[in-house]
Design a protein around this motif. Sequence first.
Motif, short mmCIF file in Angstrom:
data_model
loop_
_atom_site.label_atom_id
_atom_site.label_comp_id
_atom_site.label_asym_id
_atom_site.label_seq_id
_atom_site.Cartn_x
_atom_site.Cartn_y
_atom_site.Cartn_z
N PRO A 15 0.81 -1.23 0.00
CA PRO A 15 0.00 0.00 0.00
C PRO A 15 0.84 1.28 0.00
CG PRO A 15 -0.91 -1.57 1.55
CD PRO A 15 0.42 -2.13 1.11
N LEU A 16 1.95 1.27 0.74
CA LEU A 16 2.77 2.48 0.79
C LEU A 16 3.50 2.73 -0.53
CD1 LEU A 16 4.28 2.35 4.40
CD2 LEU A 16 2.34 3.68 3.55
N GLN A 17 3.92 1.65 -1.20
CA GLN A 17 4.52 1.81 -2.52
C GLN A 17 3.48 2.38 -3.50
OE1 GLN A 17 7.54 1.63 -3.43
NE2 GLN A 17 8.65 0.22 -2.12
N LEU A 18 2.26 1.87 -3.40
CA LEU A 18 1.18 2.37 -4.27
C LEU A 18 0.92 3.84 -3.99
CD1 LEU A 18 -1.07 1.99 -6.32
CD2 LEU A 18 -2.54 1.16 -4.45
N LEU A 19 0.87 4.22 -2.72
CA LEU A 19 0.64 5.62 -2.35
C LEU A 19 1.75 6.51 -2.90
CD1 LEU A 19 -0.99 7.74 -0.81
CD2 LEU A 19 0.33 7.16 1.23
N LEU A 20 2.99 6.06 -2.76
CA LEU A 20 4.13 6.83 -3.28
C LEU A 20 4.02 7.01 -4.79
CD1 LEU A 20 7.15 5.37 -1.27
CD2 LEU A 20 6.29 7.71 -1.18
N ILE A 26 1.24 6.97 -6.68
CA ILE A 26 0.14 7.88 -7.02
C ILE A 26 0.55 9.34 -6.79
CG2 ILE A 26 -2.20 8.60 -6.41
CD1 ILE A 26 -2.76 5.66 -5.66
N VAL A 27 1.08 9.60 -5.60
CA VAL A 27 1.47 10.98 -5.26
C VAL A 27 2.57 11.47 -6.19
CG1 VAL A 27 2.45 12.46 -3.47
CG2 VAL A 27 0.75 10.74 -2.86
N SER A 28 3.57 10.62 -6.45
CA SER A 28 4.68 11.01 -7.33
C SER A 28 4.20 11.32 -8.73
CB SER A 28 5.73 9.89 -7.39
OG SER A 28 6.26 9.62 -6.12
N MET A 29 3.34 10.48 -9.27
CA MET A 29 2.86 10.69 -10.64
C MET A 29 1.96 11.91 -10.76
SD MET A 29 2.34 6.86 -12.28
CE MET A 29 1.30 6.20 -10.97
N CYS A 30 1.35 12.30 -9.66
CA CYS A 30 0.52 13.52 -9.67
C CYS A 30 1.38 14.78 -9.51
CB CYS A 30 -0.52 13.46 -8.55
SG CYS A 30 -1.88 12.32 -8.84
N ILE A 31 2.36 14.71 -8.62
CA ILE A 31 3.13 15.90 -8.25
C ILE A 31 4.26 16.22 -9.22
CG2 ILE A 31 4.71 16.82 -6.50
CD1 ILE A 31 2.96 15.61 -4.38
N PHE A 32 4.96 15.19 -9.72
CA PHE A 32 6.15 15.45 -10.52
C PHE A 32 5.91 16.37 -11.72
CE2 PHE A 32 9.25 14.51 -13.87
CZ PHE A 32 10.42 14.85 -13.20
N PRO A 33 4.82 16.21 -12.48
CA PRO A 33 4.62 17.11 -13.64
C PRO A 33 4.57 18.58 -13.26
CG PRO A 33 3.17 15.22 -13.79
CD PRO A 33 3.78 15.17 -12.42
N PHE A 34 4.17 18.88 -12.03
CA PHE A 34 4.13 20.28 -11.58
C PHE A 34 5.50 20.73 -11.08
CE2 PHE A 34 -0.18 18.71 -11.36
CZ PHE A 34 -0.90 19.74 -11.94
N ALA A 35 6.21 19.84 -10.39
CA ALA A 35 7.56 20.18 -9.92
C ALA A 35 8.50 20.39 -11.11
CB ALA A 35 8.09 19.07 -9.02
N ALA A 36 8.27 19.62 -12.20
CA ALA A 36 9.14 19.68 -13.37
C ALA A 36 8.55 20.51 -14.51
CB ALA A 36 9.43 18.26 -13.87
N LYS A 37 7.50 21.26 -14.21
CA LYS A 37 6.79 22.01 -15.25
C LYS A 37 7.70 22.89 -16.11
CE LYS A 37 3.04 25.35 -15.93
NZ LYS A 37 1.99 26.15 -15.24
N PRO A 38 8.56 23.72 -15.54
CA PRO A 38 9.42 24.58 -16.38
C PRO A 38 10.29 23.78 -17.35
CG PRO A 38 9.46 25.33 -14.11
CD PRO A 38 8.79 23.99 -14.11
N LEU A 39 10.90 22.70 -16.84
CA LEU A 39 11.74 21.86 -17.69
C LEU A 39 10.92 21.17 -18.77
CD1 LEU A 39 14.51 20.61 -18.31
CD2 LEU A 39 13.96 18.81 -16.64
#
Length: 202
Positions: free
Chosen positions: A149-154, A156-169
């Motif tokens: 479950p924790l791997q799954l949570l990581l 989901i959160v990573s795939m949602c957040i990364f595009p915003f963290a890396a938006k400029p690039l």
Amino acid sequence: MATEKNTEALIIAAAKKIFMQKGLAGARMQDIADEAGINKAMLHYYYRSKDKLFEIIFEEAANSIFKVLSQILKSDLSFREMIAAIVENYLSHLTQNPFLPMFVLNEIHQNPERIMNRFRKTGHPPDVKAFVAKVMLAQEKGEIKPTDPLQLLLNIVSMCIFPFAAKPLLKVVSGISEQQYNRIMEDRKKFLVDFIMAALQP
């Protein structure tokens, strides 16, 4: 009183725009005052520092995200509906508050206890145990294959957040416009749910 509330709303809107453009470190009180159309002295009258102003905006945005997340985890949605609702919640709120991912990442590295205190102050801290219970129940029902479950949570959160963290690039490398980026994030809501559910097929 109405005038004061209007001025406060004007300042908050201006601060959000500046924080989105320049981040917490790059933003200046003068930038916010100029964007709000007021002088710096008036800005300091309402908010003594940009850190205090950012804290108010952060708590408002985080409260909005985690309040909805809490409602999702307490609901009777099916497992797929729960995943879809979590993805929708994250992507929609981060589209409205794109400065959040980098701020949270910086806080995690600089002062993890402080960021957790910020989350607790929202009144809706992330309920990881509730998510784990939902995943375990779906496994018991045979709806998904055995998974951590924790791997799954990581994931989901990573795939949602990364595009915003890396938006400029992402925009520079791909050559896409702001409008195209927003469309990709909208399409990503369905893409991620399909991707996650395909990976969990029993």
